[in-house]
Design a protein around this motif. Sequence first.
Motif, PDB file in Angstrom:
ATOM      1  N   ARG A 148       0.820  -1.220   0.000  1.00 15.32           N
ATOM      2  CA  ARG A 148       0.000   0.000   0.000  1.00 15.32           C
ATOM      3  C   ARG A 148       0.851   1.265   0.000  1.00 15.32           C
ATOM      4  N   ASP A 149       2.142   1.161   0.401  1.00 15.33           N
ATOM      5  CA  ASP A 149       3.030   2.317   0.416  1.00 15.33           C
ATOM      6  C   ASP A 149       3.887   2.405  -0.849  1.00 15.33           C
ATOM      7  N   ARG A 150       3.667   1.481  -1.784  1.00 20.73           N
ATOM      8  CA  ARG A 150       4.430   1.524  -3.037  1.00 20.73           C
ATOM      9  C   ARG A 150       3.516   1.197  -4.219  1.00 20.73           C
ATOM     10  N   LEU A 151       2.304   1.792  -4.209  1.00 23.02           N
ATOM     11  CA  LEU A 151       1.341   1.511  -5.266  1.00 23.02           C
ATOM     12  C   LEU A 151       1.799   2.024  -6.623  1.00 23.02           C
ATOM     13  N   ASP A 152       2.783   2.937  -6.636  1.00 23.12           N
ATOM     14  CA  ASP A 152       3.352   3.357  -7.917  1.00 23.12           C
ATOM     15  C   ASP A 152       3.992   2.180  -8.641  1.00 23.12           C
ATOM     16  N   ASP A 153       4.360   1.139  -7.882  1.00 29.43           N
ATOM     17  CA  ASP A 153       4.978  -0.045  -8.482  1.00 29.43           C
ATOM     18  C   ASP A 153       3.954  -1.038  -9.017  1.00 29.43           C
ATOM     19  N   LEU A 154       2.665  -0.772  -8.800  1.00 23.02           N
ATOM     20  CA  LEU A 154       1.648  -1.760  -9.151  1.00 23.02           C
ATOM     21  C   LEU A 154       1.694  -2.163 -10.630  1.00 23.02           C
ATOM     22  N   PRO A 155       1.744  -1.229 -11.589  1.00 18.53           N
ATOM     23  CA  PRO A 155       1.814  -1.666 -12.997  1.00 18.53           C
ATOM     24  C   PRO A 155       3.021  -2.555 -13.288  1.00 18.53           C
ATOM     25  N   THR A 156       4.173  -2.192 -12.725  1.00 23.64           N
ATOM     26  CA  THR A 156       5.381  -2.986 -12.957  1.00 23.64           C
ATOM     27  C   THR A 156       5.265  -4.359 -12.318  1.00 23.64           C
ATOM     28  N   LEU A 157       4.730  -4.408 -11.099  1.00 19.13           N
ATOM     29  CA  LEU A 157       4.543  -5.691 -10.417  1.00 19.13           C
ATOM     30  C   LEU A 157       3.569  -6.575 -11.174  1.00 19.13           C
ATOM     31  N   LEU A 158       2.471  -5.982 -11.650  1.00 16.19           N
ATOM     32  CA  LEU A 158       1.494  -6.760 -12.415  1.00 16.19           C
ATOM     33  C   LEU A 158       2.123  -7.364 -13.665  1.00 16.19           C
ATOM     34  N   ALA A 159       2.920  -6.571 -14.356  1.00 17.50           N
ATOM     35  CA  ALA A 159       3.565  -7.075 -15.567  1.00 17.50           C
ATOM     36  C   ALA A 159       4.514  -8.230 -15.244  1.00 17.50           C
ATOM     37  N   ALA A 160       5.309  -8.071 -14.173  1.00 16.25           N
ATOM     38  CA  ALA A 160       6.274  -9.110 -13.818  1.00 16.25           C
ATOM     39  C   ALA A 160       5.583 -10.376 -13.330  1.00 16.25           C
ATOM     40  N   LEU A 161       4.582 -10.235 -12.449  1.00 12.47           N
ATOM     41  CA  LEU A 161       3.883 -11.403 -11.922  1.00 12.47           C
ATOM     42  C   LEU A 161       3.093 -12.121 -13.013  1.00 12.47           C
ATOM     43  N   THR A 162       2.501 -11.336 -13.924  1.00 14.22           N
ATOM     44  CA  THR A 162       1.747 -11.932 -15.023  1.00 14.22           C
ATOM     45  C   THR A 162       2.669 -12.718 -15.945  1.00 14.22           C
ATOM     46  N   ALA A 163       3.815 -12.139 -16.269  1.00 19.08           N
ATOM     47  CA  ALA A 163       4.776 -12.843 -17.138  1.00 19.08           C
ATOM     48  C   ALA A 163       5.241 -14.141 -16.486  1.00 19.08           C
ATOM     49  N   ARG A 164       5.459 -14.112 -15.168  1.00 16.75           N
ATOM     50  CA  ARG A 164       5.880 -15.327 -14.467  1.00 16.75           C
ATOM     51  C   ARG A 164       4.783 -16.383 -14.471  1.00 16.75           C
ATOM     52  N   ARG A 185      -2.318 -15.012 -10.481  1.00 15.05           N
ATOM     53  CA  ARG A 185      -2.281 -16.400 -10.939  1.00 15.05           C
ATOM     54  C   ARG A 185      -3.678 -16.919 -11.242  1.00 15.05           C
ATOM     55  N   GLY A 186      -4.646 -16.564 -10.393  1.00 11.10           N
ATOM     56  CA  GLY A 186      -6.016 -16.986 -10.648  1.00 11.10           C
ATOM     57  C   GLY A 186      -6.595 -16.366 -11.904  1.00 11.10           C
ATOM     58  N   LEU A 187      -6.335 -15.068 -12.113  1.00 11.06           N
ATOM     59  CA  LEU A 187      -6.867 -14.387 -13.291  1.00 11.06           C
ATOM     60  C   LEU A 187      -6.214 -14.892 -14.580  1.00 11.06           C
ATOM     61  N   VAL A 188      -4.922 -15.127 -14.532  1.00  9.90           N
ATOM     62  CA  VAL A 188      -4.219 -15.632 -15.722  1.00  9.90           C
ATOM     63  C   VAL A 188      -4.750 -17.017 -16.099  1.00  9.90           C
ATOM     64  N   ALA A 189      -5.013 -17.846 -15.089  1.00  7.72           N
ATOM     65  CA  ALA A 189      -5.504 -19.197 -15.367  1.00  7.72           C
ATOM     66  C   ALA A 189      -6.878 -19.168 -16.040  1.00  7.72           C
ATOM     67  N   ARG A 190      -7.692 -18.137 -15.725  1.00  8.82           N
ATOM     68  CA  ARG A 190      -9.047 -18.056 -16.298  1.00  8.82           C
ATOM     69  C   ARG A 190      -9.107 -17.203 -17.558  1.00  8.82           C
ATOM     70  N   ALA A 213     -11.070  -4.600 -15.527  1.00  8.43           N
ATOM     71  CA  ALA A 213     -11.835  -4.518 -14.282  1.00  8.43           C
ATOM     72  C   ALA A 213     -12.985  -5.510 -14.268  1.00  8.43           C
ATOM     73  N   ARG A 214     -13.587  -5.784 -15.423  1.00  7.06           N
ATOM     74  CA  ARG A 214     -14.730  -6.690 -15.472  1.00  7.06           C
ATOM     75  C   ARG A 214     -14.317  -8.132 -15.212  1.00  7.06           C
ATOM     76  N   ASP A 215     -13.025  -8.448 -15.292  1.00  4.08           N
ATOM     77  CA  ASP A 215     -12.547  -9.809 -15.046  1.00  4.08           C
ATOM     78  C   ASP A 215     -12.209 -10.069 -13.584  1.00  4.08           C
ATOM     79  N   LEU A 216     -12.206  -9.014 -12.756  1.00  2.00           N
ATOM     80  CA  LEU A 216     -11.845  -9.182 -11.350  1.00  2.00           C
ATOM     81  C   LEU A 216     -12.944  -9.943 -10.615  1.00  2.00           C
ATOM     82  N   PRO A 217     -12.588 -10.749  -9.609  1.00  2.00           N
ATOM     83  CA  PRO A 217     -13.612 -11.418  -8.805  1.00  2.00           C
ATOM     84  C   PRO A 217     -14.565 -10.407  -8.181  1.00  2.00           C
TER      85      PRO A 217
END
Length: 586
Positions: A454-470, A505-510, A518-522
């Motif tokens: 929550r204190d580094r939300l500026d990193d969210l796009p970068t984290l999403l890209a890295a976690l999604t690629a993994r 991981r859950g979103l990538v699997a589906r 946003a419409r794909d979020l649980p």
Amino acid sequence: MRAVHHARELLDGAAAHMPEKAGAVRPVVYDSWKRSKLQGLDPDSVAPGYYPEIELDSYLTRVVAPLVERRRGALDAAMCALSLTDQDGRLLRRWVPNTSFAGRLDSLSVLPRFSVAESHVGTTSAISLLSGTPVLVRGPEHFSEVFHALSCAGAPIVHPVTRRIVGSIDLTCRLEDTSPFVLSWVVELAADVQRALRDSASRRERLLLDSYLAHNRDARHPLVTLDRNTIITNAAAARLIGGMDQAVLWEHASRAIGESATAARSVVLADGTRVSIETRPVTDGPDVVGAVLKIKQESAREPSRRTARPATPLSGLVGHSARWTALCAQAARIGPVDRLLVVGEQGSGRAAVARSLAQPGPVRLLDAAQAGSSGHERWLRDVETELDGPDENLVLRHVDLLDPALAQATDAALRRRPTGRQVFATSEVGPIAAGRRNPLLDTFVDVLEVPPLRDRLDDLPTLLAALTARSVGDGPVVRWMPDGVQALSRLDWPGNVASLDALVRGLVARCRTGYIGARDLPADVAARASRRPLAMLEQAEAQAIMRALQDAGGNKHRAAESLGIARSTLYRKVRALGLDLSTTAF
């Protein structure tokens, strides 16, 4: 209805003991019953939440009101009430021609500024906001006993451009007046509202374009005009910003406009570039419909304002926010040491940071959380074995969980380690912390603190890209839509990066389209993302409640005792703050 009434006996027990299905109850209703129980609601005592700060004369209200007036004749001929809610289930407007029926709803607090969301009153037609589909809830299908003499039909209002739910239309009548046609009537009205929103969106886009043309006087300077759905850039801005930056820029613009801030502010883009942004609102009468952003890239010769990440001190990890940059700089200053303690909240990435610092050589990892089950002797033997083995650095996880005697014995074993062998430890608390003393923690001189997500939300796009690629691995590429990034940026992330990783991981699997929005979020994630932001005092209160529940292992009675409040008060605060306990593991 009699069968449904008998099935309500299931609500007398604990939520964990409710069966998967109840034959007499429709799945959409029964699922809502279970969620209501998990949120601590009691069918005998629910109360709509009150939100005095919401704006009743909203953009949505002004779109819906004239459409309702055209149907005034149908409303006047029936004993019913039509309500408009926002995306959080809070009433913005109510139309009740019959004064007697209006008084009945008044007594139930079904009034503007009150919330009839599931988290407050349980199962009503407002669950359409979670399911995204129209629903008719009749008599005893309501979770609360006080609504059993009523029926309500609700349809979500989906914005035609963003495809996000922005509110709902709900019609309430007496149970004896229930007709299957009321749902189709509400669905038809919701469709008219969505058509009106589409026409209005076209006007908003014209206003954005006019503002862009008025400010784009020098094509050399980056300029962006945008709202939640649309972005217009000149060539200079297009070279500077990436696909995920729209969400970051819109969140920045929303905050700046809300605070009436006109001075330039610093923002970090998804690729780590730091820019200063001057924000001007785009208005349509009294409504703010977008923003004009004048962007200036900060000079590389200004190190105090430029991303100052040292040369890969944390290889394999990503981030460019101010807090992450400070962590990297601190790691570089500390350099190689015999012992280093990495502290931070659960799921923040402590072990990943420790492993990164322990490289490039081989790394061995031991988890102190298993010492209780494997036994003290086995734990100490494993520590000594790893220290006496090949030339590897050692990472000890969760050392704060060691009892004082075992912590002291572990310290003695570490003192006998071979020269040049580095030891890294992770802990939720540092050497100076309240509670039981841990002799091992006291031995660490060098401490590195990992910031929560929550204190580094500026990193969210970068984290999403890295976690999604993994998560994708060698599979097809999956990309994030800006509205998805924006929705996730509104969450507090108590589970930190670990929770984000599990969600990805859950979103990538589906994912079947190659894009996640946003419409794909649980449903529960989307509901929390659209909830009103908490004030600073409310945030502190919410964090204190969640910590108490975590310390109590989810036991609400013990958590309430530790907070010094009654259990009923704890339930009320959980509902008022919009805390969803059903998706939290304690």
